[in-house]
Design a protein around this motif. Structure first.
Motif, PDB file in Angstrom:
ATOM      1  N   VAL A 196     105.254 -53.874  -9.889  1.00  0.00           N
ATOM      2  CA  VAL A 196     103.736 -54.370 -11.062  1.00  0.00           C
ATOM      3  C   VAL A 196     103.848 -56.017 -11.340  1.00  0.00           C
ATOM      4  CG1 VAL A 196     103.718 -54.192 -13.661  1.00  0.00           C
ATOM      5  CG2 VAL A 196     105.862 -52.349 -11.952  1.00  0.00           C
ATOM      6  N   ASP A 197     102.181 -56.425 -11.214  1.00  0.00           N
ATOM      7  CA  ASP A 197     101.856 -58.006 -12.044  1.00  0.00           C
ATOM      8  C   ASP A 197     102.545 -58.612 -13.047  1.00  0.00           C
ATOM      9  OD1 ASP A 197     101.281 -60.730 -12.240  1.00  0.00           O
ATOM     10  OD2 ASP A 197     100.042 -60.908  -9.954  1.00  0.00           O
ATOM     11  N   GLU A 198     102.699 -58.889 -13.860  1.00  0.00           N
ATOM     12  CA  GLU A 198     102.532 -59.443 -15.548  1.00  0.00           C
ATOM     13  C   GLU A 198     102.454 -60.376 -15.753  1.00  0.00           C
ATOM     14  OE1 GLU A 198     105.147 -55.099 -17.273  1.00  0.00           O
ATOM     15  OE2 GLU A 198     105.650 -56.979 -17.528  1.00  0.00           O
ATOM     16  N   ILE A 199     101.685 -61.102 -15.116  1.00  0.00           N
ATOM     17  CA  ILE A 199     101.547 -62.079 -14.853  1.00  0.00           C
ATOM     18  C   ILE A 199     100.669 -62.842 -16.403  1.00  0.00           C
ATOM     19  CG2 ILE A 199      99.681 -62.910 -13.400  1.00  0.00           C
ATOM     20  CD1 ILE A 199     101.385 -65.529 -12.249  1.00  0.00           C
ATOM     21  N   TYR A 200      99.928 -62.261 -17.175  1.00  0.00           N
ATOM     22  CA  TYR A 200      99.032 -62.561 -18.078  1.00  0.00           C
ATOM     23  C   TYR A 200     100.188 -62.197 -18.967  1.00  0.00           C
ATOM     24  CZ  TYR A 200      95.482 -64.538 -15.055  1.00  0.00           C
ATOM     25  OH  TYR A 200      95.395 -64.952 -14.058  1.00  0.00           O
ATOM     26  N   SER A 251     105.693 -53.878 -21.296  1.00  0.00           N
ATOM     27  CA  SER A 251     106.160 -54.272 -20.087  1.00  0.00           C
ATOM     28  C   SER A 251     106.826 -52.710 -19.580  1.00  0.00           C
ATOM     29  CB  SER A 251     106.595 -55.591 -19.883  1.00  0.00           C
ATOM     30  OG  SER A 251     107.622 -55.351 -19.244  1.00  0.00           O
ATOM     31  N   VAL A 252     106.309 -52.864 -17.756  1.00  0.00           N
ATOM     32  CA  VAL A 252     107.177 -51.916 -17.477  1.00  0.00           C
ATOM     33  C   VAL A 252     108.513 -51.711 -18.156  1.00  0.00           C
ATOM     34  CG1 VAL A 252     108.305 -51.423 -15.306  1.00  0.00           C
ATOM     35  CG2 VAL A 252     105.890 -51.585 -15.218  1.00  0.00           C
ATOM     36  N   ASP A 305      91.872 -55.053 -17.978  1.00  0.00           N
ATOM     37  CA  ASP A 305      92.625 -53.729 -19.184  1.00  0.00           C
ATOM     38  C   ASP A 305      94.197 -54.104 -19.003  1.00  0.00           C
ATOM     39  OD1 ASP A 305      90.427 -52.092 -19.587  1.00  0.00           O
ATOM     40  OD2 ASP A 305      90.799 -50.970 -17.299  1.00  0.00           O
ATOM     41  N   ILE A 306      94.158 -53.732 -19.880  1.00  0.00           N
ATOM     42  CA  ILE A 306      95.902 -52.945 -20.730  1.00  0.00           C
ATOM     43  C   ILE A 306      95.817 -51.909 -20.517  1.00  0.00           C
ATOM     44  CG2 ILE A 306      97.638 -54.304 -22.018  1.00  0.00           C
ATOM     45  CD1 ILE A 306      95.607 -56.220 -23.468  1.00  0.00           C
ATOM     46  N   TYR A 307      97.885 -51.659 -19.532  1.00  0.00           N
ATOM     47  CA  TYR A 307      97.659 -50.092 -19.610  1.00  0.00           C
ATOM     48  C   TYR A 307      98.312 -49.719 -20.932  1.00  0.00           C
ATOM     49  CZ  TYR A 307      96.621 -50.587 -14.786  1.00  0.00           C
ATOM     50  OH  TYR A 307      95.629 -50.744 -13.692  1.00  0.00           O
ATOM     51  N   SER A 308      98.179 -48.676 -21.292  1.00  0.00           N
ATOM     52  CA  SER A 308      99.249 -47.762 -22.636  1.00  0.00           C
ATOM     53  C   SER A 308     100.310 -47.612 -21.618  1.00  0.00           C
ATOM     54  CB  SER A 308      98.438 -46.659 -23.075  1.00  0.00           C
ATOM     55  OG  SER A 308      98.474 -45.461 -22.248  1.00  0.00           O
ATOM     56  N   LEU A 309     101.639 -46.979 -22.583  1.00  0.00           N
ATOM     57  CA  LEU A 309     102.845 -46.559 -22.206  1.00  0.00           C
ATOM     58  C   LEU A 309     102.681 -45.617 -21.278  1.00  0.00           C
ATOM     59  CD1 LEU A 309     105.674 -48.077 -25.021  1.00  0.00           C
ATOM     60  CD2 LEU A 309     105.405 -47.975 -22.403  1.00  0.00           C
ATOM     61  N   ASN A 334      99.044 -55.898 -14.589  1.00  0.00           N
ATOM     62  CA  ASN A 334      98.602 -55.505 -15.754  1.00  0.00           C
ATOM     63  C   ASN A 334      99.543 -56.714 -16.978  1.00  0.00           C
ATOM     64  OD1 ASN A 334      98.918 -53.994 -18.621  1.00  0.00           O
ATOM     65  ND2 ASN A 334     101.129 -53.315 -17.994  1.00  0.00           N
ATOM     66  N   PRO A 335      98.460 -57.380 -17.533  1.00  0.00           N
ATOM     67  CA  PRO A 335      97.323 -57.395 -18.182  1.00  0.00           C
ATOM     68  C   PRO A 335      96.345 -56.933 -15.805  1.00  0.00           C
ATOM     69  CG  PRO A 335      97.202 -58.404 -19.395  1.00  0.00           C
ATOM     70  CD  PRO A 335      99.050 -58.449 -18.666  1.00  0.00           C
ATOM     71  N   GLN A 336      95.293 -56.115 -16.034  1.00  0.00           N
ATOM     72  CA  GLN A 336      94.606 -56.440 -14.904  1.00  0.00           C
ATOM     73  C   GLN A 336      93.809 -57.177 -14.371  1.00  0.00           C
ATOM     74  OE1 GLN A 336      91.788 -55.278 -13.270  1.00  0.00           O
ATOM     75  NE2 GLN A 336      92.432 -54.298 -11.465  1.00  0.00           N
ATOM     76  N   ASN A 337      93.680 -57.903 -13.498  1.00  0.00           N
ATOM     77  CA  ASN A 337      92.515 -58.910 -13.261  1.00  0.00           C
ATOM     78  C   ASN A 337      91.303 -57.837 -12.062  1.00  0.00           C
ATOM     79  OD1 ASN A 337      91.284 -60.974 -12.193  1.00  0.00           O
ATOM     80  ND2 ASN A 337      93.150 -62.817 -11.233  1.00  0.00           N
TER      81      ASN A 337
END
Length: 540
Positions: free
Chosen positions: A268-272, A285-286, A245-249, A238-241
């Motif tokens: 949870v990979d939030e590298i972007y 973010s989580v 996609d960006i996940y909603s809360l 998240n964002p998805q590669n």
């Protein structure tokens, strides 16, 4: 399974083609997807594991090697390969080179040349905690004790897979996904991946193409358990590669609640997270959630590679409240550490605060320029795709566009997809095909747009040439065949997938006109505020 059979045959010597591999069940790792044993002679100098690692490859690795052997250079090699396949941001070298060579970056103290705390120097972990607190909008300050520093998120995936799973156990992940994760979790830890297959069709609870739902997660998990596979964790990007996609809360909460019910760890990979380049899109973010359903099993990773356009600097960080997981991963940092001088530079980069509480250079200079450049490059590439009549997912995060080339496949197979990928490469442009991301539908490709204008222009010219040649071939083959009103492989024409009329697949005249009208209406709806002004409440 393939590895165990190599071991059973002694591991050394002989021809790998003699090895008979039983196909794995559908939802487990399909070794044939990324292992190319054809014509390969096993080395007597390597173990079974070493032989297997040496043939562990796919189209992405093949293309990457070809690119490095024939790189495009405007002056020295103008006919070389343009790389639209590797997810790198090449738009901000001017900003980053200037920042990384300023005086505060070049300090060397004795501790920087000595062995550090394996979790990372405390000054860096404190800075990472403050940085993530600010940008993840954490409800309370994050703690340096929960931060671990490694040389990249690939190392983090390897370490987490090793400490959370035993050999032969599995991790759940939705497809398509960044293929490097397979290499990270499998080659080192012998941990399998269980696929949650997503597709472009909008049916049931799916309201957009390739949407991840709890129902799909439940089905994949139950299927794996029915096959005797032990699943220990869920990976979320998240964002998805490659989708963007960006996940909603609410989606994030649903995924985390699912994992809690089944006692699964969530990686949870939030590298972007800082590469969301349009104000209309909001990243959550989580670490910004008010309450985590299962904080002891929730582990978040981030790095500077993508968001700060420095893929050559290997730096990734893990945030976890679970001290058992933290200590276990830290024991592997001996193999994956970040050198002292780099830790100092990263800390200086992240702490770049002016007079205000917010990081001054990052917010006011770097992110503002980076987002504007990403948006301009994205607009250029997507406008070109519209001109070509190529459907794509319309997203505003990351460096990539997920493109639908299915109409250029005659029979709609992965073999055809690979041939089209090779045809692009033969025409000196490197893309990533859907199979490299374990996409379940042949014909989807990922293109990286975070590049300079002159390379984007030339690369898109080469893509156009291939597509127009392929289109003419298909038209010539089909001109004697009866007109088809629709094709099963076509994605749903929703507002989430952009469809334009030019160069559409051969259809009847009335169908073509309808496609033109739909495309025009969608474009007008997206660019108009009519729906906002004329709400159902106002009509009532």
């Amino acid at each position: 399974q393939a590895l165990s059979e190599i071991e059973g045959m002694g591991g050394r010597g002989g021809n790998l083609q003699e090895m008979k591999v039983q196909p794995l069940p559908k939802r487990r790792v399909d070794m044939h997807g990324f292992c190319n044993p054809g014509g390969f002679q096993r080395s007597p100098y390597l173990s079974a594991r070493g032989n297997f690692a040496s043939i562990f490859q796919g189209s992405s690795e093949e293309g990457y090697k070809a690119y490095h052997a024939d790189k495009y250079d405007e002056d020295k090699n103008p006919n070389g390969i343009i790389n639209f396949g590797t997810s790198e941001n090449k738009l901000c070298f001017d900003l980053m080179s200037k920042r990384l060579t300023q005086a505060d970056m070049n300090m060397i103290d004795p501790p920087l040349l000595q062995y550090p705390d394996w979790k990372g120097h405390l000054f860096l972990r404190e800075e990472v905690a403050r940085f993530l607190t600010y940008y993840c909008k954490a409800p309370a300050p994050l703690k340096a004790d929960n931060v671990i520093v490694l040389n990249g998120c690939g190392s983090l995936f390897s370490a987490l897979a090793t400490v959370l799973c035993d050999p032969g156990e599995a991790v759940l992940i939705a497809t398509p996904f960044y293929g490097g994760i397979t290499q990270s979790v499998f080659l080192y830890g012998n941990v399998k991946l269980v696929y949650v297959y997503l597709d472009s069709k909008i049916t049931g609870t799916s309201t957009r193409p390739f949407q991840l739902t709890v129902e799909k997660l439940e089905k994949a998990l139950q299927d794996a358990r029915a096959e005797g596979v032990t699943v220990r964790a869920l990976i979320l990007l998240n964002p998805q590669n490659p989708l963007g996609d960006i996940y909603s809360l609410s989606e994030l909460r649903d995924y985390l609640e699912f994992a809690k019910r089944h006692e699964l760890h969530v990686i949870v990979d939030e590298i972007y997270m800082l590469s969301v380049f349009d104000e209309s899109a909001t990243f959550h973010s989580v670490l910004g959630m008010d309450r985590l359903p299962d904080p002891q099993r929730t582990h978040v990773m981030w790095g500077i590679t993508k968001d700060f356009a420095v893929s050559g600097i290997r730096f990734g960080t893990l945030y976890t409240e679970n001290q058992d997981v933290s200590n276990a991963v830290a024991s592997l940092c001996y193999f994956h550490g970040v050198c002292g001088p780099v830790q100092h530079k990263v800390a200086q980069l992240l702490r770049d605060r002016g007079e205000s509480v917010a990081p001054y250079w990052i917010n006011q200079v770097y992110l503002r320029a980076n987002h504007a450049r990403l948006k301009a490059a994205h607009t250029y590439v997507t406008d070109e795709l519209k001109t070509l009549g190529v459907p794509f997912l319309n997203r505003n995060a990351g460096f990539f566009v997920w493109i639908d080339f299915r109409k250029y496949l005659k029979t709609g197979t992965f073999e055809e997809e690979l041939l089209l990928w090779k045809r692009f490469l033969d025409n000196k442009v490197l893309l990533s095909c859907g199979k490299a991301f374990e996409c379940g539908e042949p014909g989807w490709f990922r293109i990286i747009f975070a590049d300079k204008t002159h390379r984007l222009q030339l690369g898109m010219q080469r893509i156009r040439k291939v597509l127009e040649e392929r289109e003419q071939e298909i038209l010539a083959e089909e001109k004697e065949q009866p007109c088809q009103s629709d094709q099963d492989g076509k994605a749903d024409s929703t507002d989430e997938v952009i469809f334009v009329s030019r160069h559409q697949e051969p259809t009847c005249a009335s169908s073509s006109s309808l496609g033109d009208l739909i495309g025009l209406l969608q474009q007008q709806m997206r660019s108009s505020d009519w729906l906002q002004k004329n709400t159902a409440e106002q009509f009532a």
